[in-house]
Design a protein around this motif. Sequence first.
Motif, PDB file in Angstrom:
ATOM      1  N   ALA A 309      33.062  38.024  48.369  1.00 16.14           N
ATOM      2  CA  ALA A 309      31.815  38.236  49.110  1.00 16.14           C
ATOM      3  C   ALA A 309      31.954  37.919  50.596  1.00 16.14           C
ATOM      4  CB  ALA A 309      30.712  37.368  48.502  1.00 16.14           C
ATOM      5  N   HIS A 310      33.028  37.226  50.964  1.00 23.23           N
ATOM      6  CA  HIS A 310      33.190  36.790  52.353  1.00 23.23           C
ATOM      7  C   HIS A 310      33.804  37.881  53.230  1.00 23.23           C
ATOM      8  CE1 HIS A 310      35.359  33.919  55.343  1.00 23.23           C
ATOM      9  NE2 HIS A 310      34.198  34.320  55.836  1.00 23.23           N
ATOM     10  N   ARG A 311      35.048  38.260  52.926  1.00 24.23           N
ATOM     11  CA  ARG A 311      35.756  39.220  53.777  1.00 24.23           C
ATOM     12  C   ARG A 311      36.352  40.369  52.972  1.00 24.23           C
ATOM     13  NH1 ARG A 311      37.287  36.233  58.467  1.00 24.23           N
ATOM     14  NH2 ARG A 311      38.413  38.071  59.194  1.00 24.23           N
ATOM     15  N   ALA A 312      35.806  40.599  51.759  1.00 18.38           N
ATOM     16  CA  ALA A 312      36.200  41.738  50.911  1.00 18.38           C
ATOM     17  C   ALA A 312      37.673  41.708  50.522  1.00 18.38           C
ATOM     18  CB  ALA A 312      35.866  43.066  51.599  1.00 18.38           C
ATOM     19  N   CYS A 313      38.233  40.534  50.399  1.00 18.75           N
ATOM     20  CA  CYS A 313      39.626  40.415  49.977  1.00 18.75           C
ATOM     21  C   CYS A 313      39.721  40.618  48.469  1.00 18.75           C
ATOM     22  CB  CYS A 313      40.164  39.041  50.355  1.00 18.75           C
ATOM     23  SG  CYS A 313      41.887  38.760  49.875  1.00 18.75           S
ATOM     24  N   PRO A 314      40.750  41.298  47.965  1.00 22.48           N
ATOM     25  CA  PRO A 314      40.928  41.438  46.503  1.00 22.48           C
ATOM     26  C   PRO A 314      41.150  40.079  45.850  1.00 22.48           C
ATOM     27  CG  PRO A 314      42.273  43.039  47.691  1.00 22.48           C
ATOM     28  CD  PRO A 314      41.756  42.085  48.717  1.00 22.48           C
ATOM     29  N   LEU A 315      40.311  39.737  44.905  1.00 21.99           N
ATOM     30  CA  LEU A 315      40.388  38.421  44.285  1.00 21.99           C
ATOM     31  C   LEU A 315      41.613  38.261  43.393  1.00 21.99           C
ATOM     32  CD1 LEU A 315      36.631  37.847  43.362  1.00 21.99           C
ATOM     33  CD2 LEU A 315      37.924  36.800  45.225  1.00 21.99           C
ATOM     34  N   HIS A 316      42.110  39.372  42.832  1.00 16.57           N
ATOM     35  CA  HIS A 316      43.228  39.241  41.899  1.00 16.57           C
ATOM     36  C   HIS A 316      44.517  38.808  42.600  1.00 16.57           C
ATOM     37  CE1 HIS A 316      44.349  43.303  43.358  1.00 16.57           C
ATOM     38  NE2 HIS A 316      45.562  43.008  42.924  1.00 16.57           N
ATOM     39  N   LEU A 317      44.518  38.811  43.939  1.00 13.87           N
ATOM     40  CA  LEU A 317      45.679  38.326  44.670  1.00 13.87           C
ATOM     41  C   LEU A 317      45.698  36.802  44.740  1.00 13.87           C
ATOM     42  CD1 LEU A 317      45.739  40.878  47.640  1.00 13.87           C
ATOM     43  CD2 LEU A 317      47.027  40.951  45.496  1.00 13.87           C
ATOM     44  N   GLY A 318      44.612  36.170  44.287  1.00 14.29           N
ATOM     45  CA  GLY A 318      44.520  34.719  44.316  1.00 14.29           C
ATOM     46  C   GLY A 318      44.998  34.099  43.014  1.00 14.29           C
ATOM     47  N   SER A 319      44.266  33.081  42.556  1.00 13.12           N
ATOM     48  CA  SER A 319      44.666  32.343  41.358  1.00 13.12           C
ATOM     49  C   SER A 319      43.427  31.905  40.601  1.00 13.12           C
ATOM     50  CB  SER A 319      45.513  31.121  41.736  1.00 13.12           C
ATOM     51  OG  SER A 319      44.770  30.250  42.582  1.00 13.12           O
ATOM     52  N   VAL A 320      43.649  31.389  39.375  1.00 12.35           N
ATOM     53  CA  VAL A 320      42.572  30.870  38.544  1.00 12.35           C
ATOM     54  C   VAL A 320      42.733  29.357  38.454  1.00 12.35           C
ATOM     55  CG1 VAL A 320      41.515  30.879  36.260  1.00 12.35           C
ATOM     56  CG2 VAL A 320      42.401  33.005  37.227  1.00 12.35           C
ATOM     57  N   ASN A 321      41.703  28.621  38.893  1.00  9.76           N
ATOM     58  CA  ASN A 321      41.739  27.160  38.891  1.00  9.76           C
ATOM     59  C   ASN A 321      40.533  26.618  38.134  1.00  9.76           C
ATOM     60  OD1 ASN A 321      44.009  27.148  40.678  1.00  9.76           O
ATOM     61  ND2 ASN A 321      42.626  27.465  42.409  1.00  9.76           N
ATOM     62  N   GLU A 322      40.797  25.924  37.028  1.00  9.94           N
ATOM     63  CA  GLU A 322      39.747  25.286  36.233  1.00  9.94           C
ATOM     64  C   GLU A 322      38.639  26.267  35.866  1.00  9.94           C
ATOM     65  OE1 GLU A 322      38.421  21.984  38.524  1.00  9.94           O
ATOM     66  OE2 GLU A 322      40.227  20.802  38.154  1.00  9.94           O
ATOM     67  N   GLY A 323      39.034  27.460  35.454  1.00 12.52           N
ATOM     68  CA  GLY A 323      38.067  28.455  35.014  1.00 12.52           C
ATOM     69  C   GLY A 323      37.364  29.194  36.134  1.00 12.52           C
ATOM     70  N   ARG A 324      37.838  29.066  37.369  1.00 13.23           N
ATOM     71  CA  ARG A 324      37.254  29.789  38.510  1.00 13.23           C
ATOM     72  C   ARG A 324      38.354  30.586  39.207  1.00 13.23           C
ATOM     73  NH1 ARG A 324      35.176  24.597  39.023  1.00 13.23           N
ATOM     74  NH2 ARG A 324      36.691  24.149  40.665  1.00 13.23           N
ATOM     75  N   ILE A 325      37.995  31.782  39.650  1.00 13.75           N
ATOM     76  CA  ILE A 325      38.955  32.611  40.363  1.00 13.75           C
ATOM     77  C   ILE A 325      38.839  32.317  41.855  1.00 13.75           C
ATOM     78  CG2 ILE A 325      37.378  34.590  40.554  1.00 13.75           C
ATOM     79  CD1 ILE A 325      39.851  36.400  40.164  1.00 13.75           C
ATOM     80  N   GLN A 326      39.985  32.044  42.478  1.00 15.61           N
ATOM     81  CA  GLN A 326      40.005  31.620  43.879  1.00 15.61           C
ATOM     82  C   GLN A 326      40.513  32.743  44.770  1.00 15.61           C
ATOM     83  OE1 GLN A 326      43.075  28.853  45.593  1.00 15.61           O
ATOM     84  NE2 GLN A 326      41.328  27.455  45.737  1.00 15.61           N
ATOM     85  N   CYS A 327      39.758  33.035  45.801  1.00 16.67           N
ATOM     86  CA  CYS A 327      40.166  34.045  46.780  1.00 16.67           C
ATOM     87  C   CYS A 327      41.353  33.512  47.583  1.00 16.67           C
ATOM     88  CB  CYS A 327      39.001  34.376  47.700  1.00 16.67           C
ATOM     89  SG  CYS A 327      39.427  35.567  49.001  1.00 16.67           S
TER      90      CYS A 327
END
Length: 584
Positions: A309-327
């Motif tokens: 929602a911030h800068r339209a970055c693809p989220l799948h390029l990030g990681s999953v931490n404690e059940g949350r997806i990180q941009c």
Amino acid sequence: MSWQGSRDRVKHQPLVYTLLTRENVFYFFTFFHFLSLSLPPSPSSVFLSNTMNAVVTALSLPISLCKSSNTSTRKDLKRALRVVAVFGEEGQLVPRKHAWGPLFDIEDPRSKAPQSRWKFLDVNQAMEVARYDIQYLDWRARQDVLTIMLLHEKVVEVLNPLAREYKSIGTLKKDLAELQDELAQAHRQAHISEARVSTALDKLAYMEALFNDRLLQDRNTTDMSEAPPSPSTSTQSLTAVKGKPTRKNWEVSGPVQPYNPQLKNFWYPVAFSTDLKDDTMIPIEVFEEPWVIFRGEDGKPGCVRNTCAHRACPLHLGSVNEGRIQCPYHGWEYRTDGKCEKMPSTRLLDVRIKALPCFEQEGMIWIWPGDEPPAAVIPSLLPPPGFQIHAEVVVEIPVEHGLLLDNLLDLAHAPFTHTSTFAKGWSVPSLVKFLTPNSGLQGSWDPYPIDMEFRPPCMVISTIGISKPGKLEGRNTKQCSTHLHQLHICLPSSRKKTRLLYRMSLDFAPFLKHVPFMQLVWRHFAEKVLNEDLRLVVGQQERMINGANVWNLPVPYDKLGVRYRLWRNAVEQGSKQLPFNKSV
């Protein structure tokens, strides 16, 4: 055992039975219930009973996010409202009237709902339909809460120490196991209902935006009969000229048009459960929109838009931490419902990205990409009894999903196309027919021992009678001793791409599941078969885009493919009654 029959044993003992709508509170209540049985009549025991009654009353009020169950009926209402009872001095069961009564005694609003499906509405009509939608969801939620309460009442009865003296341990275990299954189903329906409510609220927000932009007023004058022709991916019959043969052609040509929104209002399987680990994510494209699937802190899957929602970055390029997806851009973290819970280096804002209804069933992850409330039932895609799953493969195909379905629903091409794989050595029969009921999307091939079904919206299921690779046995599957079961799921990614999920099951050779690297062997074989089809279907798509009709002169063995096109055409035209629905 009835309470009246145990009167002498519980005389002078206060007894309160209350059903809760949350499992953790239910076990809390059961503990205090047993405690109350062990206490003699005293002010402390009366206080305990009154406290339990107050707690349950408070916890039974939130009911708007539940889904109803078929087991709850109006007759059950009276029984559910008598769950709070006290034994008097003479051991008589004294029912108490409770404030819960009006919460469930609500009339079914469906009979009063306006009949406006597939019509363009003005502002007032749209708001009236939305009001009835909310009333209906509220009614269904109340019925579902009532169902859960009734099931909890049965659990209390089974756990009652007085009843346990008259039942064997085996009987108690069986009763509890059955109730556990029923409760699991009821809670699953409640989660589906929550998704339906969320979708309804999104729909209301969308209507509000239309109203603010005055778009509803512009569409009010639009006549449905003047709508443009359906896109090329749908099927249109050409009326036969008088005096000519009555054979119909089907026009599927030209560039692939945007998908009709009506095609989105179905449950779509998008991934296999084994591919989605706790710390991984799966990016997918569905109807030309990017999404990403990951598991929340509770282990349940979620599907959110693959755009921060911030800068339209693809989220799948990030990681999953404690059940949350990180941009990966600035570390914003989102839950499976789309809510942003972390914004490092700045003040936390109330931000949410779009999330789709997402559920896991029978080893598959399902989503609902449409605007309408999700259907209450997710279809089963498990193989028949006696089969074991041996392989699950996911492949991205550079072809529109309708063309791929056309290919999978056609078996007459096998002796000509698959000459180096499963159809090697097949003879070319003098006549190929597909035998099916008049109102069905399934049937069997003659002379091949193969049963096949199109399962809306995008699945092909087939069972093949086979004795050894490349050889067929018998003229139908019942005459065969061994079988191969296949599931093809053609998920529409974009107008030129399909996400294919393939599952293969066998009713023989179970030891193959334990052979090392066997999954790679099955994948190699599946891709080899697919490549034989792909070179043909890609060529079809290129010519279709340039204006060629890929559905000229249908013949008898095209029957199942034609029926798929008829079904899809009806969906895209907004038909109230879809064809062949008796078999679905």
